[in-house]
Scaffold this motif. Structure first.
Motif, PDB file in Angstrom:
ATOM      1  N   THR A 192       0.830  -1.202   0.000  1.00 11.91           N
ATOM      2  CA  THR A 192       0.000   0.000   0.000  1.00 11.91           C
ATOM      3  C   THR A 192       0.865   1.254   0.000  1.00 11.91           C
ATOM      4  O   THR A 192       0.596   2.215  -0.738  1.00 11.91           O
ATOM      5  CB  THR A 192      -0.930   0.010   1.238  1.00 11.91           C
ATOM      6  N   PHE A 193       1.917   1.242   0.814  1.00 12.57           N
ATOM      7  CA  PHE A 193       2.838   2.373   0.909  1.00 12.57           C
ATOM      8  C   PHE A 193       3.458   2.690  -0.452  1.00 12.57           C
ATOM      9  O   PHE A 193       3.440   3.842  -0.914  1.00 12.57           O
ATOM     10  CB  PHE A 193       3.924   2.051   1.938  1.00 12.57           C
ATOM     11  N   VAL A 194       3.991   1.679  -1.107  1.00 14.66           N
ATOM     12  CA  VAL A 194       4.629   1.885  -2.415  1.00 14.66           C
ATOM     13  C   VAL A 194       3.602   2.322  -3.459  1.00 14.66           C
ATOM     14  O   VAL A 194       3.846   3.245  -4.253  1.00 14.66           O
ATOM     15  CB  VAL A 194       5.346   0.592  -2.873  1.00 14.66           C
ATOM     16  N   SER A 195       2.425   1.667  -3.455  1.00  8.31           N
ATOM     17  CA  SER A 195       1.398   1.976  -4.457  1.00  8.31           C
ATOM     18  C   SER A 195       0.810   3.368  -4.273  1.00  8.31           C
ATOM     19  O   SER A 195       0.391   4.001  -5.245  1.00  8.31           O
ATOM     20  CB  SER A 195       0.286   0.919  -4.400  1.00  8.31           C
ATOM     21  N   VAL A 196       0.750   3.856  -3.027  1.00 11.19           N
ATOM     22  CA  VAL A 196       0.289   5.231  -2.774  1.00 11.19           C
ATOM     23  C   VAL A 196       1.199   6.224  -3.487  1.00 11.19           C
ATOM     24  O   VAL A 196       0.726   7.193  -4.112  1.00 11.19           O
ATOM     25  CB  VAL A 196       0.232   5.526  -1.259  1.00 11.19           C
ATOM     26  N   PHE A 197       2.505   5.972  -3.427  1.00 12.39           N
ATOM     27  CA  PHE A 197       3.437   6.897  -4.085  1.00 12.39           C
ATOM     28  C   PHE A 197       3.408   6.734  -5.604  1.00 12.39           C
ATOM     29  O   PHE A 197       3.636   7.697  -6.340  1.00 12.39           O
ATOM     30  CB  PHE A 197       4.849   6.703  -3.530  1.00 12.39           C
ATOM     31  N   ILE A 198       3.114   5.536  -6.086  1.00 15.77           N
ATOM     32  CA  ILE A 198       2.906   5.361  -7.531  1.00 15.77           C
ATOM     33  C   ILE A 198       1.693   6.177  -7.966  1.00 15.77           C
ATOM     34  O   ILE A 198       1.728   6.884  -8.981  1.00 15.77           O
ATOM     35  CB  ILE A 198       2.706   3.865  -7.866  1.00 15.77           C
ATOM     36  N   PHE A 199       0.621   6.094  -7.179  1.00  6.03           N
ATOM     37  CA  PHE A 199      -0.598   6.861  -7.452  1.00  6.03           C
ATOM     38  C   PHE A 199      -0.296   8.360  -7.448  1.00  6.03           C
ATOM     39  O   PHE A 199      -0.702   9.095  -8.366  1.00  6.03           O
ATOM     40  CB  PHE A 199      -1.651   6.530  -6.390  1.00  6.03           C
ATOM     41  N   MET A 200       0.437   8.814  -6.429  1.00  5.19           N
ATOM     42  CA  MET A 200       0.742  10.247  -6.300  1.00  5.19           C
ATOM     43  C   MET A 200       1.609  10.740  -7.446  1.00  5.19           C
ATOM     44  O   MET A 200       1.378  11.829  -8.003  1.00  5.19           O
ATOM     45  CB  MET A 200       1.433  10.506  -4.962  1.00  5.19           C
ATOM     46  N   VAL A 204       0.345  13.640  -9.975  1.00 10.25           N
ATOM     47  CA  VAL A 204       0.962  14.971 -10.111  1.00 10.25           C
ATOM     48  C   VAL A 204       1.546  15.159 -11.515  1.00 10.25           C
ATOM     49  O   VAL A 204       1.583  16.291 -12.034  1.00 10.25           O
ATOM     50  CB  VAL A 204       2.058  15.209  -9.037  1.00 10.25           C
ATOM     51  N   TYR A 205       1.984  14.094 -12.142  1.00  6.75           N
ATOM     52  CA  TYR A 205       2.557  14.215 -13.493  1.00  6.75           C
ATOM     53  C   TYR A 205       1.474  14.532 -14.517  1.00  6.75           C
ATOM     54  O   TYR A 205       1.667  15.379 -15.404  1.00  6.75           O
ATOM     55  CB  TYR A 205       3.274  12.920 -13.877  1.00  6.75           C
ATOM     56  N   HIS A 206       0.332  13.866 -14.403  1.00  2.73           N
ATOM     57  CA  HIS A 206      -0.709  14.016 -15.427  1.00  2.73           C
ATOM     58  C   HIS A 206      -1.753  15.078 -15.100  1.00  2.73           C
ATOM     59  O   HIS A 206      -2.557  15.420 -15.958  1.00  2.73           O
ATOM     60  CB  HIS A 206      -1.409  12.667 -15.653  1.00  2.73           C
ATOM     61  N   ILE A 218       6.769  16.542  -8.422  1.00  7.52           N
ATOM     62  CA  ILE A 218       7.391  15.207  -8.397  1.00  7.52           C
ATOM     63  C   ILE A 218       8.521  15.170  -7.366  1.00  7.52           C
ATOM     64  O   ILE A 218       8.652  14.197  -6.606  1.00  7.52           O
ATOM     65  CB  ILE A 218       7.918  14.838  -9.802  1.00  7.52           C
ATOM     66  N   LEU A 219       9.336  16.230  -7.332  1.00  6.31           N
ATOM     67  CA  LEU A 219      10.410  16.299  -6.334  1.00  6.31           C
ATOM     68  C   LEU A 219       9.844  16.324  -4.914  1.00  6.31           C
ATOM     69  O   LEU A 219      10.408  15.706  -3.998  1.00  6.31           O
ATOM     70  CB  LEU A 219      11.269  17.544  -6.580  1.00  6.31           C
TER      71      LEU A 219
END
Length: 505
Positions: A192-200, A204-206, A218-219
């Motif tokens: 969940t922790f890793v996937s939350v940051f993938i989601f974020m 933010v990119y799109h 992103i930074l």
């Protein structure tokens, strides 16, 4: 689906089906070429356990049919949204059961067994954690989707509906996230922790304006990731204590199983050992007995490599990377509303894929079905309207074949479920009834685990009851002999076989 004249597949959907077809054909070849590990090695795919491979073939075909049905029925944005809401409703029910019965009370009521590993309707808290984790991302996507539709609610004068719906979604999202933590599953929390940051990062990119804004955001996300990772690293002992994993036994057992799997791969690098056959080789390659019978390797990715060998696994990985590339590239061509549903489904898929590095989530039907719903959503025609689709004629013959195959799947599944029921409920029965239930389980299913328990139970009972020992011995001896012939190196059954030989002499 049956009313459709043609079935339309996007390139990602076609790629997923190709993976399924490869696995189905491979499993069929393995079953037709089954033999024990005592026979000479060959370069044709084989299995050392036809039962396990047939069971896995049944699952693969079921999942393929489920994926096709979901992908074909829910082919536009409105239907996809309804599907995700329906999925979230089911997940909310599972979550409430978990929150009300977090210590296995629900399982104990139905099965009569109790374990610290239970959570709500799940017998394994790790599997429960990943299911709730995927559901969290579905809920988060729907929550943001509704925010993006706020202007439409205002135009339609439905502001109150918007507020109520958002309060419900925010509450459900928070409760799902809390439920993941309450499962005490480290694997689920990490996924969940890793996937939350993938989601974020995807969000933010799109959803940012110019390149400068994207870069700053992103930074910022990466900085939060770095700080959070450092905080987790410094509190590993506290996390282990909360998860009730302070002895290191769980990690040690997994590492032993992983080492064993690479030893097996040294002997069978090209063909593997057959789908789901790894439990049969434990006694040959593992140098010590385990307290529990491990049906799975606790790493789905490594177990698949063990099942099919390096060549087939390389093809599988290539197709997976192609799919990931297509998904990530596709997001920028979608509208904002579709983007968030796409990112949410993608993050849910990432969660189970990450969690499966340390567990067997793809072998759990509830988790696999939720994953396939999200995957079918990512492959839906709705997200690829400007791309060419591949059409397949849905004639009378294909419908008949499809129905017959579904009937076969249901029949095999029902037999396995009935056998599991007899096996599970036998544990709390008086000895005679326990043997009777195990006997029914063995006759319904050729599961080596059931046969092993049946042999041990009948033998111990025969030893205790002197009057029955010779009456039961001949029948039992034939079962033991056949088991050893099919599954050599089993320490427990080998000892019984030797003792029975001594008893007859």
């Amino acid at each position: 689906m049956f009313t459709k004249r043609n079935l339309s597949f996007t390139f990602p959907a076609l790629s997923v089906n190709i993976i399924f077809v490869i696995f189905i054909l491979l499993a069929v070849v393995q079953i037709l070429n089954h033999h024990t590990i005592l026979q000479q090695k060959d370069f044709i795919p084989f299995t050392v356990s036809p039962f396990h491979t047939l069971k896995e073939l049944n699952s693969i075909f079921t999942y393929m049919m489920f994926f096709i049905i979901v992908n074909q029925i829910f082919h536009d944005s409105a239907k996809i949204k309804k599907l995700l809401y329906l999925t979230l409703t089911v997940s909310a029910v599972v979550m409430m059961i978990g929150l009300c019965f977090p210590k296995g009370e629900y399982i104990k009521f139905f099965l009569g067994t109790e374990s610290l590993g239970n959570f709500g309707p799940f017998t394994n808290r790790n599997n429960a954690g990943i299911f709730l984790s995927m559901s969290f991302f579905v809920s988060l996507a729907l929550l943001i989707y509704n925010f993006l539709r706020y202007q439409k609610y205002l135009i339609e004068n439905k502001k109150n509906d918007f507020v109520i719906k958002q309060i419900v979604l925010i509450t459900v999202s928070l409760m799902l996230l809390i439920s993941v933590i309450l499962t005490r599953s480290r694997g689920a929390m990490l996924a969940t922790f890793v996937s939350v940051f993938i989601f974020m990062l995807l969000y933010v990119y799109h959803f940012s304006g110019n390149i400068k804004q994207k870069l700053y955001k992103i930074l910022f996300v990466l900085a939060i990731l770095a700080v959070s990772s450092f905080a987790i690293y410094k509190n590993i002992d506290a996390i282990n204590a909360y998860s009730q994993r302070t002895t290191g036994m769980s990690e040690a057992t997994r590492l032993k199983l992983y080492d064993m799997s690479f030893d097996i791969l040294k002997d069978y690098p090209v063909t593997g050992i057959g789908f789901a056959s790894f439990p049969i080789l434990i006694d040959k390659y593992l140098k010590e007995d385990l307290k529990a019978y491990p049906e799975y390797l606790h790493n789905d990715w490594l177990e698949l490599l063990l099942d099919v060998g390096y060549p087939a696994y390389a093809i599988f990985l290539l197709l997976i990377f192609v799919l990931i590339f297509i998904f990530l590239r596709r997001i920028k061509f979608l509208s904002y509303k579709k983007k968030i549903l796409f990112i949410g489904s993608f993050s849910a898929c990432c969660s189970i894929c990450i969690g499966s590095f340390v567990d067997f989530h793809f072998h759990i039907p509830a988790n696999a079905m939720l994953f396939l719903i999200c995957l079918a959503t990512l492959c839906s025609v709705s997200f690829y309207k400007d791309k060419k689709t591949f059409n397949l004629r849905n004639g009378i013959l294909s419908k008949i074949v499809f129905c017959l195959l579904i009937i076969c799947v249901i029949f095999i599944s029902c037999r396995n479920v009935m056998a599991w029921r007899y096996y599970t409920f036998s544990k709390n029965m008086p000895k005679d009834q326990e043997i009777e239930y195990l006997d029914k389980a063995v006759k319904l299913s050729g599961n080596p685990k059931y046969i092993e328990n049946y042999i041990i139970t009948v033998y111990n009972n025969a030893k205790t009851n002197k009057q029955d020992v010779f009456a039961k011995n001949g029948y039992l001896y034939s079962i033991v002999y056949k088991y050893i012939e099919n599954y050599p190196y089993n320490r427990k059954i080998s000892k019984i076989f030797l003792k029975m030989n001594d008893l007859n002499s």
